[in-house]
Design an enzyme around this catalytic site. Structure first.
Site, PDB file in Angstrom:
ATOM      1  N   THR A 127     -43.098  -3.415   1.453  1.00 16.05           N
ATOM      2  CA  THR A 127     -42.907  -4.182   2.686  1.00 16.05           C
ATOM      3  C   THR A 127     -44.203  -4.858   3.127  1.00 16.05           C
ATOM      4  O   THR A 127     -45.307  -4.376   2.821  1.00 16.05           O
ATOM      5  CB  THR A 127     -42.416  -3.213   3.782  1.00 16.05           C
ATOM      6  N   ASP A 128     -44.067  -5.911   3.937  1.00 16.79           N
ATOM      7  CA  ASP A 128     -45.245  -6.551   4.541  1.00 16.79           C
ATOM      8  C   ASP A 128     -45.864  -5.662   5.621  1.00 16.79           C
ATOM      9  O   ASP A 128     -46.992  -5.898   6.055  1.00 16.79           O
ATOM     10  CB  ASP A 128     -44.892  -7.934   5.121  1.00 16.79           C
ATOM     11  N   GLU A 129     -45.121  -4.630   6.063  1.00 19.16           N
ATOM     12  CA  GLU A 129     -45.607  -3.821   7.192  1.00 19.16           C
ATOM     13  C   GLU A 129     -46.850  -3.012   6.829  1.00 19.16           C
ATOM     14  O   GLU A 129     -47.565  -2.543   7.707  1.00 19.16           O
ATOM     15  CB  GLU A 129     -44.483  -2.925   7.726  1.00 19.16           C
ATOM     16  N   TYR A 144     -43.586   4.957   9.124  1.00 22.15           N
ATOM     17  CA  TYR A 144     -42.902   4.259   8.020  1.00 22.15           C
ATOM     18  C   TYR A 144     -43.894   3.456   7.197  1.00 22.15           C
ATOM     19  O   TYR A 144     -43.987   3.610   5.978  1.00 22.15           O
ATOM     20  CB  TYR A 144     -41.799   3.341   8.573  1.00 22.15           C
ATOM     21  N   SER A 149     -46.373   5.477   5.251  1.00 22.27           N
ATOM     22  CA  SER A 149     -45.813   6.145   4.060  1.00 22.27           C
ATOM     23  C   SER A 149     -45.578   5.139   2.939  1.00 22.27           C
ATOM     24  O   SER A 149     -45.790   5.443   1.766  1.00 22.27           O
ATOM     25  CB  SER A 149     -44.524   6.895   4.423  1.00 22.27           C
ATOM     26  N   LYS A 150     -45.176   3.904   3.291  1.00 26.56           N
ATOM     27  CA  LYS A 150     -45.009   2.884   2.249  1.00 26.56           C
ATOM     28  C   LYS A 150     -46.375   2.488   1.676  1.00 26.56           C
ATOM     29  O   LYS A 150     -46.516   2.293   0.471  1.00 26.56           O
ATOM     30  CB  LYS A 150     -44.301   1.643   2.812  1.00 26.56           C
ATOM     31  N   ASN A 173     -39.176  -9.072   6.505  1.00 26.63           N
ATOM     32  CA  ASN A 173     -37.891  -8.530   6.993  1.00 26.63           C
ATOM     33  C   ASN A 173     -36.704  -9.229   6.330  1.00 26.63           C
ATOM     34  O   ASN A 173     -36.634 -10.452   6.342  1.00 26.63           O
ATOM     35  CB  ASN A 173     -37.768  -8.744   8.509  1.00 26.63           C
ATOM     36  N   PRO A 188     -43.162   2.471  20.651  1.00 26.90           N
ATOM     37  CA  PRO A 188     -44.583   2.836  20.660  1.00 26.90           C
ATOM     38  C   PRO A 188     -45.302   2.235  19.438  1.00 26.90           C
ATOM     39  O   PRO A 188     -44.762   2.276  18.331  1.00 26.90           O
ATOM     40  CB  PRO A 188     -44.583   4.370  20.569  1.00 26.90           C
ATOM     41  N   GLY A 189     -46.487   1.698  19.667  1.00 30.89           N
ATOM     42  CA  GLY A 189     -47.285   1.142  18.553  1.00 30.89           C
ATOM     43  C   GLY A 189     -46.653  -0.078  17.910  1.00 30.89           C
ATOM     44  O   GLY A 189     -46.935  -0.390  16.750  1.00 30.89           O
TER      45      GLY A 189
HETATM   46  P1  NAD Z   1     -32.003   1.382   3.231  1.00 25.49           P
HETATM   47  O1  NAD Z   1     -32.485   2.418   4.189  1.00 25.49           O
HETATM   48  O2  NAD Z   1     -30.850   0.510   3.590  1.00 25.49           O
HETATM   49  O3  NAD Z   1     -31.636   2.069   1.833  1.00 25.49           O
HETATM   50  C1  NAD Z   1     -32.412   3.071   1.234  1.00 25.49           C
HETATM   51  C2  NAD Z   1     -31.587   3.708   0.121  1.00 25.49           C
HETATM   52  O4  NAD Z   1     -32.392   4.706  -0.503  1.00 25.49           O
HETATM   53  C3  NAD Z   1     -30.324   4.422   0.643  1.00 25.49           C
HETATM   54  O5  NAD Z   1     -29.238   4.116  -0.201  1.00 25.49           O
HETATM   55  C4  NAD Z   1     -30.696   5.899   0.534  1.00 25.49           C
HETATM   56  O6  NAD Z   1     -29.575   6.744   0.322  1.00 25.49           O
HETATM   57  C5  NAD Z   1     -31.643   5.896  -0.642  1.00 25.49           C
HETATM   58  N1  NAD Z   1     -32.589   7.039  -0.637  1.00 25.49           N
HETATM   59  C6  NAD Z   1     -33.297   7.495   0.436  1.00 25.49           C
HETATM   60  N2  NAD Z   1     -34.043   8.559   0.045  1.00 25.49           N
HETATM   61  C7  NAD Z   1     -33.809   8.743  -1.288  1.00 25.49           C
HETATM   62  C8  NAD Z   1     -34.295   9.659  -2.243  1.00 25.49           C
HETATM   63  N3  NAD Z   1     -35.181  10.619  -1.911  1.00 25.49           N
HETATM   64  N4  NAD Z   1     -33.857   9.572  -3.518  1.00 25.49           N
HETATM   65  C9  NAD Z   1     -32.933   8.621  -3.867  1.00 25.49           C
HETATM   66  N5  NAD Z   1     -32.436   7.732  -2.998  1.00 25.49           N
HETATM   67  C10 NAD Z   1     -32.868   7.788  -1.710  1.00 25.49           C
HETATM   68  O7  NAD Z   1     -33.302   0.500   2.887  1.00 25.49           O
HETATM   69  P2  NAD Z   1     -33.406  -1.038   2.516  1.00 25.49           P
HETATM   70  O8  NAD Z   1     -33.543  -1.827   3.748  1.00 25.49           O
HETATM   71  O9  NAD Z   1     -32.374  -1.379   1.519  1.00 25.49           O
HETATM   72  O10 NAD Z   1     -34.836  -1.038   1.811  1.00 25.49           O
HETATM   73  C11 NAD Z   1     -34.978  -0.802   0.409  1.00 25.49           C
HETATM   74  C12 NAD Z   1     -36.448  -0.853   0.050  1.00 25.49           C
HETATM   75  O11 NAD Z   1     -36.986  -2.140   0.403  1.00 25.49           O
HETATM   76  C13 NAD Z   1     -37.297   0.181   0.787  1.00 25.49           C
HETATM   77  O12 NAD Z   1     -38.253   0.674  -0.105  1.00 25.49           O
HETATM   78  C14 NAD Z   1     -37.959  -0.614   1.908  1.00 25.49           C
HETATM   79  O13 NAD Z   1     -39.204  -0.047   2.247  1.00 25.49           O
HETATM   80  C15 NAD Z   1     -38.128  -1.958   1.251  1.00 25.49           C
HETATM   81  N6  NAD Z   1     -38.144  -3.124   2.157  1.00 25.49           N
HETATM   82  C16 NAD Z   1     -37.164  -3.283   3.107  1.00 25.49           C
HETATM   83  C17 NAD Z   1     -37.166  -4.404   3.924  1.00 25.49           C
HETATM   84  C18 NAD Z   1     -36.083  -4.648   4.948  1.00 25.49           C
HETATM   85  O14 NAD Z   1     -36.194  -5.599   5.747  1.00 25.49           O
HETATM   86  N7  NAD Z   1     -35.020  -3.870   4.973  1.00 25.49           N
HETATM   87  C19 NAD Z   1     -38.189  -5.367   3.791  1.00 25.49           C
HETATM   88  C20 NAD Z   1     -39.171  -5.168   2.814  1.00 25.49           C
HETATM   89  C21 NAD Z   1     -39.136  -4.048   1.994  1.00 25.49           C
HETATM   90  P1  TYD Z   2     -36.174  -3.708  12.841  1.00 24.40           P
HETATM   91  O1  TYD Z   2     -34.921  -4.397  12.412  1.00 24.40           O
HETATM   92  O2  TYD Z   2     -36.117  -2.258  13.180  1.00 24.40           O
HETATM   93  O3  TYD Z   2     -37.247  -4.008  11.703  1.00 24.40           O
HETATM   94  P2  TYD Z   2     -38.876  -3.719  11.684  1.00 24.40           P
HETATM   95  O4  TYD Z   2     -39.246  -2.843  12.804  1.00 24.40           O
HETATM   96  O5  TYD Z   2     -39.035  -3.063  10.351  1.00 24.40           O
HETATM   97  O6  TYD Z   2     -39.502  -5.082  11.751  1.00 24.40           O
HETATM   98  O7  TYD Z   2     -36.745  -4.474  14.097  1.00 24.40           O
HETATM   99  C1  TYD Z   2     -37.068  -5.858  14.044  1.00 24.40           C
HETATM  100  C2  TYD Z   2     -37.693  -6.229  15.354  1.00 24.40           C
HETATM  101  O8  TYD Z   2     -36.699  -6.134  16.397  1.00 24.40           O
HETATM  102  C3  TYD Z   2     -38.815  -5.302  15.775  1.00 24.40           C
HETATM  103  O9  TYD Z   2     -39.834  -6.071  16.414  1.00 24.40           O
HETATM  104  C4  TYD Z   2     -38.167  -4.356  16.774  1.00 24.40           C
HETATM  105  C5  TYD Z   2     -37.109  -5.228  17.423  1.00 24.40           C
HETATM  106  N1  TYD Z   2     -35.895  -4.512  17.887  1.00 24.40           N
HETATM  107  C6  TYD Z   2     -35.436  -4.706  19.197  1.00 24.40           C
HETATM  108  O10 TYD Z   2     -36.011  -5.458  19.987  1.00 24.40           O
HETATM  109  N2  TYD Z   2     -34.305  -4.040  19.603  1.00 24.40           N
HETATM  110  C7  TYD Z   2     -33.625  -3.189  18.776  1.00 24.40           C
HETATM  111  O11 TYD Z   2     -32.619  -2.563  19.204  1.00 24.40           O
HETATM  112  C8  TYD Z   2     -34.091  -3.021  17.425  1.00 24.40           C
HETATM  113  C9  TYD Z   2     -33.380  -2.109  16.465  1.00 24.40           C
HETATM  114  C10 TYD Z   2     -35.231  -3.711  17.039  1.00 24.40           C
END
Ligand code: NAD
Ligand code: TYD
Length: 355
Positions: free
Chosen positions: A132-134, A158, A161-162, A187, A291-292
């Site tokens: 992630t970019d985070e 989060y 840990s990433k 995102n 927070p944060g």
């Molecule tokens: P998600 O939470 O929708 O899915 C995570 C999946 O991993 C789930 O199916 C879960 O059951 C599985 N999982 C969790 N713990 C596990 C374990 N110990 N062993 C095997 N499977 C396990 O997440 P997502 O949004 O699809 O994100 C997928 C990846 O992309 C993550 O690594 C996240 O950090 C990264 N990412 C997400 C975003 C975003 O906007 N969602 C952006 C950039 C990067």
């Molecule tokens: P989120 O989808 O949780 O992604 P991330 O925190 O990984 O960027 O949140 C996106 C943005 O939206 C973040 O700035 C938090 C904000 N947000 C709200 O304002 N209200 C909400 O109920 C949620 C879930 C997120």
């Protein structure tokens, strides 16, 4: 074949569906099926011999070793993670366990498997870690977008840990020569997005007549990418990326949260107007901030475009319209994910954020 971990989650399931729509190379899908893992995302693959689903944990070394020995993948894409910042604030333990310990154990299993490969199988093997970019932290309004050389400054459990997992992946390349690739994406939004995250939560709450909770002033900026563009970028990096390199993925789509929510409301006003004729905007409420809370993320995606020729296919306008249409067309999927544990989470996260 390829091994995908976390392929029942949001991005992983989109990746598996897109992969099998464009190729007959089988996919082994290892997923623990946490609250975020949803086999319904993969329902269209039922009975398809090209998709082998295995329920399991990336941290279960014996199970992963057996799976690698049996299936002999040519590449691994690691999506498995705990992914929600708010949950990491309420309970960081699972993030440390899966994102750090799990990635470490997976790397150990993969190192053993790869070291026993020979010739072309060894040379062509790739381990792609999805991140992630985070990890880069928060930008001020005038700062340039994150490049791949930006130092890591994670601010939430989060993102910390990433960031740890990204460092481990890097170290396995430098120390053991493991052919890794890392992608850091902005995102995502699109189909199968679990409605704890901003965009699907707003769509689902709006349709249910519930409040649309904006954290703080709603001026936090995120850089949005349609999930299928993220999947195409990952395929490109797998195919053409240079082992040991990191690639930032984004679509140059920075938007404040409030603007995102206004856009969702406008689309719903057009596609599924409220019965009282008022706008869904009426449901917006301002709640206590996270927070944060990181103020701004932005991805500089020039490296992947320059070196690998990748660019997103969707604009934000086209992607968000498709997304809202998908949620309107899939009310059963939404109803099924709103289980007891989902309601417990809403209570945990929102009860203490009085408007
Ligand atoms: P998600 O939470 O929708 O899915 C995570 C999946 O991993 C789930 O199916 C879960 O059951 C599985 N999982 C969790 N713990 C596990 C374990 N110990 N062993 C095997 N499977 C396990 O997440 P997502 O949004 O699809 O994100 C997928 C990846 O992309 C993550 O690594 C996240 O950090 C990264 N990412 C997400 C975003 C975003 O906007 N969602 C952006 C950039 C990067
Ligand atoms: P989120 O989808 O949780 O992604 P991330 O925190 O990984 O960027 O949140 C996106 C943005 O939206 C973040 O700035 C938090 C904000 N947000 C709200 O304002 N209200 C909400 O109920 C949620 C879930 C997120």
């Amino acid at each position: 074949m390829i091994l995908v971990t976390g392929g029942a989650g949001f991005i992983g399931s989109n990746f598996v569906l897109d992969w099998l729509a464009g190729s007959d190379e089988p996919v082994v899908n290892l997923d623990k099926l946490t609250y975020a893992g949803n086999p319904e995302n993969l329902a269209s693959l039922e009975g398809d011999p090209r998709h082998i689903f295995v329920q399991g944990d990336i941290a279960d070394t014996d199970a992963v070793n057996r799976l690698l020995a049996l299936q002999k993948p040519r590449a691994i894409v690691n999506f498995a993670a705990e992914s929600h910042v708010d949950r990491s604030i309420h309970g960081p333990e699972a993030f440390i366990q899966t994102n750090i310990v799990g990635t470490f154990r997976l790397l150990e299993s993969v190192r053993k498997y790869w070291s026993e490969l020979q010739g072309d199988a060894k040379a062509g093997f790739r381990f792609l870690h999805v991140s992630t970019d985070e990890v880069y932290g928060s930008l001020s309004p005038a700062e340039a977008a994150f490049t791949e050389s930006r130092p890591f400054e994670p601010n939430s459990p989060y993102s910390a840990s990433k960031a740890s997992s990204d460092h481990l992946v890097r170290a396995y390349h430098h120390t053991y020569g493991l052919p890794v690739l890392t992608t850091n994406c902005s995102n995502n939004y699109g189909p199968y997005h679990f409605p704890e995250k901003l965009i699907p939560l707003m769509i689902v709450n709006a349709l249910a007549g519930k409040p649309l909770p904006i954290y703080g002033d709603g001026q936090q900026v995120r850089d949005w990418l349609y999930v299928k563009d993220h999947c195409s970028a990952i395929r490109r990096v797998m195919e053409k990326g240079i082992a040991g390199q990191t690639y930032n993925i984004g679509g140059w789509n920075e938007k404040p949260n409030l603007e995102i929510v206004h856009t969702v409301c406008a689309l719903l006003d057009e596609l599924r107007p409220r019965v009282d004729g008022k706008s869904y905007r009426e449901q917006i409420t301002y709640v206590k901030d996270r927070p944060g809370h990181d103020r701004r993320y932005a991805i500089d995606a020039r490296k992947i475009e320059r070196e690998l020729g990748w660019k997103p296919a969707e604009t934000f306008d086209s992607g968000i319209r498709k997304t809202v249409q998908w949620y309107l067309a899939n009310p059963e999927w939404v109803a099924h994910v709103q289980s007891g544990s989902y309601r417990d989470w809403l209570q945990t996260n929102y009860a203490a954020r009085a408007a």
